[in-house]
Design an enzyme around this catalytic site. Structure first.
Site, PDB file in Angstrom:
ATOM      1  N   ASN A   1      89.794 -18.907 -22.290  1.00  0.00           N
ATOM      2  CA  ASN A   1      89.150 -18.467 -23.525  1.00  0.00           C
ATOM      3  C   ASN A   1      89.473 -17.026 -23.881  1.00  0.00           C
ATOM      4  OD1 ASN A   1      87.801 -20.936 -23.747  1.00  0.00           O
ATOM      5  ND2 ASN A   1      86.167 -20.241 -22.414  1.00  0.00           N
TER       6      ASN A   1
ATOM      7  N   HIS B   1      88.455 -14.494 -22.314  1.00  0.00           N
ATOM      8  CA  HIS B   1      87.374 -13.572 -21.944  1.00  0.00           C
ATOM      9  C   HIS B   1      87.118 -13.719 -20.447  1.00  0.00           C
ATOM     10  CE1 HIS B   1      84.292 -16.927 -23.116  1.00  0.00           C
ATOM     11  NE2 HIS B   1      84.664 -17.054 -21.879  1.00  0.00           N
TER      12      HIS B   1
ATOM     13  N   CYS C   1      82.173 -11.228 -22.252  1.00  0.00           N
ATOM     14  CA  CYS C   1      82.807  -9.962 -21.900  1.00  0.00           C
ATOM     15  C   CYS C   1      84.296 -10.080 -22.171  1.00  0.00           C
ATOM     16  CB  CYS C   1      82.548  -9.634 -20.435  1.00  0.00           C
ATOM     17  SG  CYS C   1      83.312  -8.109 -19.858  1.00  0.00           S
TER      18      CYS C   1
END
Length: 396
Positions: free
Chosen positions: A269, A271, A306
């Site tokens: 993804n 992240h 994050c």
């Protein structure tokens, strides 16, 4: 959890012999891959010969290398010999047999919590794989892909009774169920293949996020129709009321700043994978504590994703507890276990006080992204611990 897609395609060419014959002619659709025929939609057409060679029309061939290498099932499978997995629980649960490998254990030869969490994630994905619902995303179904949706975990809890050792064979069962109107619960049970001893239990809650807007989304009806036949009303860990985790501030006892994701921390993804957060959480705990304690439980509440550019701060606050807080008083004359008294020097000198006081039984954690104007919560967590038996002092 977004998909990682690419169009890695290849053109097939065949060479002729000097006589113009082509002894290597074959129907490409009959080539076996992992025991199954390749995709029948791939067609081979000859566009003519050039210098004695037959050239395949590239616009008509182009079998996706990703499709050939992954060979994602389009229908439900009951057994997957390559992943040592099978469908259980009347056709909706999943069981996978795994071996604890050398790179999954720590110095004590037992599997690390990070390795356990990675196995939970892998078996969850393999469950979707065998269901025939998997698109080319990170656990996303075909309906989710059409609606540009990905899975994100909002909460996870793991209880560990025993850690498997290097080389141990373990069975992991996993299943899913409903969580409210727009969420899904996934549970796991980990046990020894040889003895049936339960190592750990885990439960989690997942919601859907729009891949582009990065906002949470309601569950579309077509996705609900895909996954609801797989739901089971069974829980590995029962939580009538989820435990609330308090938010820490800059007065926390332990703080590590300047944590930045590495390229290896990013998942499909783009992240930071949720398992990586645990490493940052535990790094804030002093090494001395790890020498005498073993993690027995963890609760994770995910607040935001994050990214690769975030600068992260890890905060940790020990929650003091144990026998000292329950009535063992340390003064000139220590009152020990309902009136049994010894001088403090004798007890401390023999290590009895140290063995009776397990220290902090839990820690509260916070991961936050440092911003110019304000900090944003990434994760709240709580860890519980038990004292290592083999680290207790032995007295003659």
């Amino acid at each position: 959890m977004a998909c990682l897609s690419f169009s890695a395609c290849s053109t097939v060419r065949r060479s002729s012999n000097r006589d113009g014959h082509e002894p290597n002619d074959q129907n490409i659709s009959s080539v076996k891959i992992n025991g199954t025929s390749s995709y029948p939609s791939a067609k081979v057409e000859l566009s003519g010969k050039r210098n004695g060679a037959a050239t395949v029309a590239s616009e008509n061939l182009y079998i996706s290398t990703q499709e050939v290498r992954q060979n994602i099932p389009t229908k439900k499978q009951l057994v997957d010999p390559f992943r040592q997995g099978l469908i259980i629980e009347e056709g909706v649960g999943y069981r996978q047999t795994v071996v604890i490998r050398s790179y999954e254990v720590g110095p004590d030869k037992t599997a690390t919590l990070e390795s356990v969490l990675n196995l939970l994630q892998e078996t969850a994905l393999n469950h979707v794989w065998m269901s025939g619902l998997l698109g080319d995303g990170f656990g996303a179904t075909h309906g989710m892909m059409r609606n540009n949706l990905i899975w994100v975990v909002s909460r996870m809890q793991v209880q560990v009774d025993h850690y498997p050792i290097w080389g141990e064979i373990m069975e992991i069962d996993t299943w899913v169920g409903a969580s409210g109107k727009n969420g899904m619960r996934r549970d796991w049970l980990l046990r020894s293949h040889a003895t049936g001893l339960v190592f750990a239990r885990a439960t989690s809650t997942w919601v859907m996020m729009n891949q582009q807007t990065r906002r949470l989304s309601k569950m579309p009806d077509e996705v609900r129709a895909e996954i609801s036949p797989w739901f089971i009303e069974q829980q590995a860990i029962k939580e009538d009321i989820p435990e609330k985790i308090e938010k820490l501030d800059d007065n926390a006892k332990y703080i590590i700043s300047g944590l930045q994701p590495k390229r290896s921390d990013l998942d499909m993804n783009q992240h930071v994978n949720n398992v990586k957060y645990v490493r940052w959480m535990l790094e804030a705990i002093p090494d001395k504590f790890f020498e005498n304690h073993q993690l027995s439980g963890i609760i994770l509440e995910y607040r935001r994703e994050c990214g690769s550019s975030d600068v992260v701060q890890s905060l940790c606050e020990p929650n003091e507890g144990g026998l000292i807080a329950d009535g063992i008083q340390q003064d000139n004359n220590i009152r020990l276990l309902s009136g049994f008294s010894r001088s403090s020097g004798v007890i401390e000198g023999n290590g009895l006080l140290q063995s009776l006081n397990p220290g902090p039984s839990s820690h509260t954690h916070l991961l936050q992204a440092k911003g110019e104007s304000r900090n944003e919560e990434i994760l709240r967590g709580k860890t519980t611990w038990k004292r290592k038996i083999n680290s207790l002092p032995l007295q003659g």
